[in-house]
Design a protein around this motif. Structure first.
Motif, PDB file in Angstrom:
ATOM      1  N   PRO A   1      38.970  31.709  44.924  1.00  0.00           N
ATOM      2  CA  PRO A   1      39.584  32.971  45.160  1.00  0.00           C
ATOM      3  C   PRO A   1      40.487  32.964  46.518  1.00  0.00           C
ATOM      4  N   ILE A   2      39.806  32.362  47.604  1.00  0.00           N
ATOM      5  CA  ILE A   2      40.396  32.413  49.041  1.00  0.00           C
ATOM      6  C   ILE A   2      41.581  31.822  49.049  1.00  0.00           C
ATOM      7  N   GLU A   3      41.883  31.050  48.181  1.00  0.00           N
ATOM      8  CA  GLU A   3      43.191  30.081  47.957  1.00  0.00           C
ATOM      9  C   GLU A   3      44.357  31.444  47.530  1.00  0.00           C
ATOM     10  N   LEU A   4      43.893  31.868  46.351  1.00  0.00           N
ATOM     11  CA  LEU A   4      44.615  32.894  45.387  1.00  0.00           C
ATOM     12  C   LEU A   4      45.078  34.202  46.188  1.00  0.00           C
TER      13      LEU A   4
ATOM     14  N   ILE B   1      26.791  41.674  47.247  1.00  0.00           N
ATOM     15  CA  ILE B   1      28.185  42.287  47.202  1.00  0.00           C
ATOM     16  C   ILE B   1      29.048  41.736  48.420  1.00  0.00           C
ATOM     17  N   GLY B   2      28.470  41.573  49.552  1.00  0.00           N
ATOM     18  CA  GLY B   2      28.942  41.001  50.760  1.00  0.00           C
ATOM     19  C   GLY B   2      29.479  39.692  50.691  1.00  0.00           C
ATOM     20  N   ALA B   3      28.516  38.862  49.842  1.00  0.00           N
ATOM     21  CA  ALA B   3      28.976  37.673  49.617  1.00  0.00           C
ATOM     22  C   ALA B   3      30.329  37.503  48.879  1.00  0.00           C
ATOM     23  N   PHE B   4      30.147  38.238  47.696  1.00  0.00           N
ATOM     24  CA  PHE B   4      31.324  38.213  46.919  1.00  0.00           C
ATOM     25  C   PHE B   4      32.644  38.575  47.687  1.00  0.00           C
ATOM     26  N   ARG B   5      32.724  39.511  48.569  1.00  0.00           N
ATOM     27  CA  ARG B   5      33.634  40.239  49.354  1.00  0.00           C
ATOM     28  C   ARG B   5      34.234  39.266  50.183  1.00  0.00           C
ATOM     29  N   VAL B   6      33.391  38.517  50.825  1.00  0.00           N
ATOM     30  CA  VAL B   6      33.922  37.455  51.676  1.00  0.00           C
ATOM     31  C   VAL B   6      34.607  36.343  51.178  1.00  0.00           C
ATOM     32  N   ARG B   7      34.250  36.042  49.887  1.00  0.00           N
ATOM     33  CA  ARG B   7      34.849  34.701  48.938  1.00  0.00           C
ATOM     34  C   ARG B   7      36.102  35.361  48.713  1.00  0.00           C
ATOM     35  N   TRP B   8      36.582  36.702  48.605  1.00  0.00           N
ATOM     36  CA  TRP B   8      37.775  36.955  48.211  1.00  0.00           C
ATOM     37  C   TRP B   8      38.453  37.236  49.771  1.00  0.00           C
ATOM     38  N   GLY B   9      38.025  36.922  50.589  1.00  0.00           N
ATOM     39  CA  GLY B   9      38.692  37.202  51.971  1.00  0.00           C
ATOM     40  C   GLY B   9      38.638  38.524  52.385  1.00  0.00           C
ATOM     41  N   ILE B  10      37.550  39.271  52.248  1.00  0.00           N
ATOM     42  CA  ILE B  10      37.592  40.758  52.673  1.00  0.00           C
ATOM     43  C   ILE B  10      36.438  40.869  53.695  1.00  0.00           C
ATOM     44  N   GLY B  11      37.215  41.245  54.945  1.00  0.00           N
ATOM     45  CA  GLY B  11      36.269  41.434  56.024  1.00  0.00           C
ATOM     46  C   GLY B  11      35.306  40.079  56.581  1.00  0.00           C
ATOM     47  N   ARG B  12      36.099  38.972  56.277  1.00  0.00           N
ATOM     48  CA  ARG B  12      35.497  37.720  56.429  1.00  0.00           C
ATOM     49  C   ARG B  12      34.968  37.613  57.868  1.00  0.00           C
ATOM     50  N   MET B  13      35.744  37.838  58.539  1.00  0.00           N
ATOM     51  CA  MET B  13      35.387  37.594  60.305  1.00  0.00           C
ATOM     52  C   MET B  13      34.378  38.633  60.629  1.00  0.00           C
ATOM     53  N   ARG B  14      34.291  39.726  60.018  1.00  0.00           N
ATOM     54  CA  ARG B  14      33.304  40.462  60.628  1.00  0.00           C
ATOM     55  C   ARG B  14      31.785  40.323  59.879  1.00  0.00           C
ATOM     56  N   TYR B  15      31.969  39.198  59.140  1.00  0.00           N
ATOM     57  CA  TYR B  15      30.473  38.970  58.404  1.00  0.00           C
ATOM     58  C   TYR B  15      29.521  38.129  59.294  1.00  0.00           C
TER      59      TYR B  15
END
Lengths: 350, 103
Positions: A192-195, A32-46
């Motif tokens: 996704p990160i571009e979107l 789930i964490g990997a999916f989230r960072v692919r969508w830019g959620i909490g990326r810098m805290r991973y």
């Protein structure tokens, strides 16, 4: 998010208190964490804690594999090493992946030498060898690492999944393991990160066109603004699909070398789709002006978005990007302005 | 896949090359090869200027202006924004485009 909670780690009891034990298997939370960072959620805290990790039951002869403290990098490595006994040396890269961090030098000679010393690696292994991902090479000077701390840097394969065969072959990579690819799956993974990033400059475009439509139209401001805004929304979504989804997906088969050029085919196709959606709304010269205007807006925005995808690609050079922008930016801006002017003219009543 | 032709800043001084082959090992796009004990540039247009070869060339025979091929990073720096990249960047991308990686 520090390690501990998310990787089933625990400090090892006994002699080596500095070592953190970790498993190779990824949990649902990891995925789930990997999916989230692919969508830019909490990326810098991973991130994971930098330091020495024990995977399985490594001993003094086990290999030491080096990675970054971006959790996605760490997870990719440990899951690729499933079933083996290894040391994993995690460098502090501010939670940035190996390749990007190597380009900045944070995954670099100085941090590698420092980390080897602070974890006391010589106390854990008999050999003097660390396996560094090949994509770490822009930051790591192998000869300087050896000079400064006595450890030999062996460059492992580009992909973590090739590490087991690489080790089996006596730490030798065949040529295909040394090449960075950009497959369909790899391209779609960075879409996704571009979107997620695009709306912040596309939304003002929609609002601007809506406002212009409201002011220039025949009837009520709000009614016209909504109508124009909707048209603009279609145009922007078409550009997003053309530049940030279709161009990346079809990258190798699209004609041209620059990303802007590659986006033209999808951009024009999607522009035509928007024109078809609007068919019947105008007639005569207004229809022609609106169609041409919308096509130019979609194609230019699409080209701009495609150009921005260079940063997500694995093979564009800064010199090339500089050249593409020098020619591309004025053309994109020019086409957008002309397109907008044509569209405004088509909204006039007369 | 190859990007634009004839743009890379990659250069090699064969007189300095000691034939260690490290450049060919680290290159992620198969640009460099060893031939008769010396490095040769073979697929020049595939070079993405990552800088790995130059950093790992002990005698300094390989030279390149390293950086990221990222239009967004260039745009951001053109309008004076730094470190707001749409990627994993925490430090300014542009600085890594101008200066070779430290270390």
């Amino acid at each position: 998010m520090s390690n501990g909670q998310c990787c089933r780690t625990s400090s090892s009891a006994g002699s080596s208190a500095a070592v953190i034990r970790v498993s190779a298997g990824l949990t649902v939370a990891d995925r789930i964490g990997a999916f989230r960072v692919r969508w830019g959620i909490g990326r810098m805290r991973y991130r994971v804690e930098p330091g020495l990790y024990a995977l399985g039951s490594p001993d003094a002869d086990s290999e030491v594999l080096v990675t970054a403290n971006y959790k996605l990098s760490f997870d990719t490595l440990r899951s690729a090493l499933n079933g083996g006994d290894y040391w994993i040396l995690v460098l502090d890269t501010n939670a940035v992946n190996v390749w990007c961090a190597a380009g900045k030098g944070t995954f670099g000679t100085a941090e590698l030498v420092r980390r080897i010393e602070t974890v006391g690696l010589t106390g854990f292994v008999n050999h003097r060898r660390v396996i560094v991902p090949q994509l770490g090479a822009p930051g790591v000077a192998a000869h300087l690492v050896r000079e400064q701390c006595g450890f030999k840097v062996v460059y492992g394969p580009v992909k973590a999944s090739d590490i087991p065969p690489f080790l089996k072959a006596g730490r030798r990579a065949d040529p295909s393991m040394r090449k960075k690819t950009f497959t369909l799956g790899e391209r779609l993974a960075v879409v996704p990160i571009e979107l997620v990033a695009a709306p912040k400059f596309l939304a003002p475009v929609v609002l601007l066109i809506g406002a212009i439509g409201g002011l220039t139209g025949s009837g009520d401001f709000l009614e016209n603004a909504v109508k124009s805004g909707l048209t603009a929304l279609f145009a922007v979504l078409a550009a997003l699909l053309a530049g940030a989804v279709l161009t990346p997906a079809l990258l190798p088969i699209l004609p041209g070398r620059s990303f802007s050029a590659k986006s033209l085919l999808p951009g024009i196709a999607l522009g035509v789709a928007v024109v078809i959606l609007r068919a019947g709304a105008r007639d005569g010269w207004r229809f022609l002006a609106e169609s041409a205007g919308l096509m130019m807006i979609v194609a230019s925005l699409g080209a701009f978005l495609a150009m921005n995808f260079t940063g997500a690609s694995t093979y564009t050079s800064p010199s090339g990007v500089k050249k593409e922008m020098k020619l591309g930016l004025p053309l994109q801006a020019g086409a957008a302005v002309v397109g907008l002017a044509l569209w405004i003219a088509s909204q006039s009543t007369g | 896949m190859e990007y634009l032709r004839n743009v890379t800043s990659l250069s090699l001084d064969p007189s300095l090359c000691n034939g260690c082959g490290m450049c060919a090992v680290v290159c992620p796009h198969g640009v460099l090869f060893l031939s008769r004990g010396k490095c040769v540039i073979r697929n020049r247009d595939a070079c993405m200027e990552c800088g790995a070869c130059a950093v790992n060339c002990p005698p300094g025979a390989m030279k390149v202006n390293p950086g990221v091929g990222c239009a967004a990073a260039r745009l951001h720096s053109m309008v004076g924004l730094k470190g707001v990249c749409n990627c994993d960047c925490t430090s300014p991308c542009e600085s890594s485009m101008e200066a070779p990686p430290s270390g």
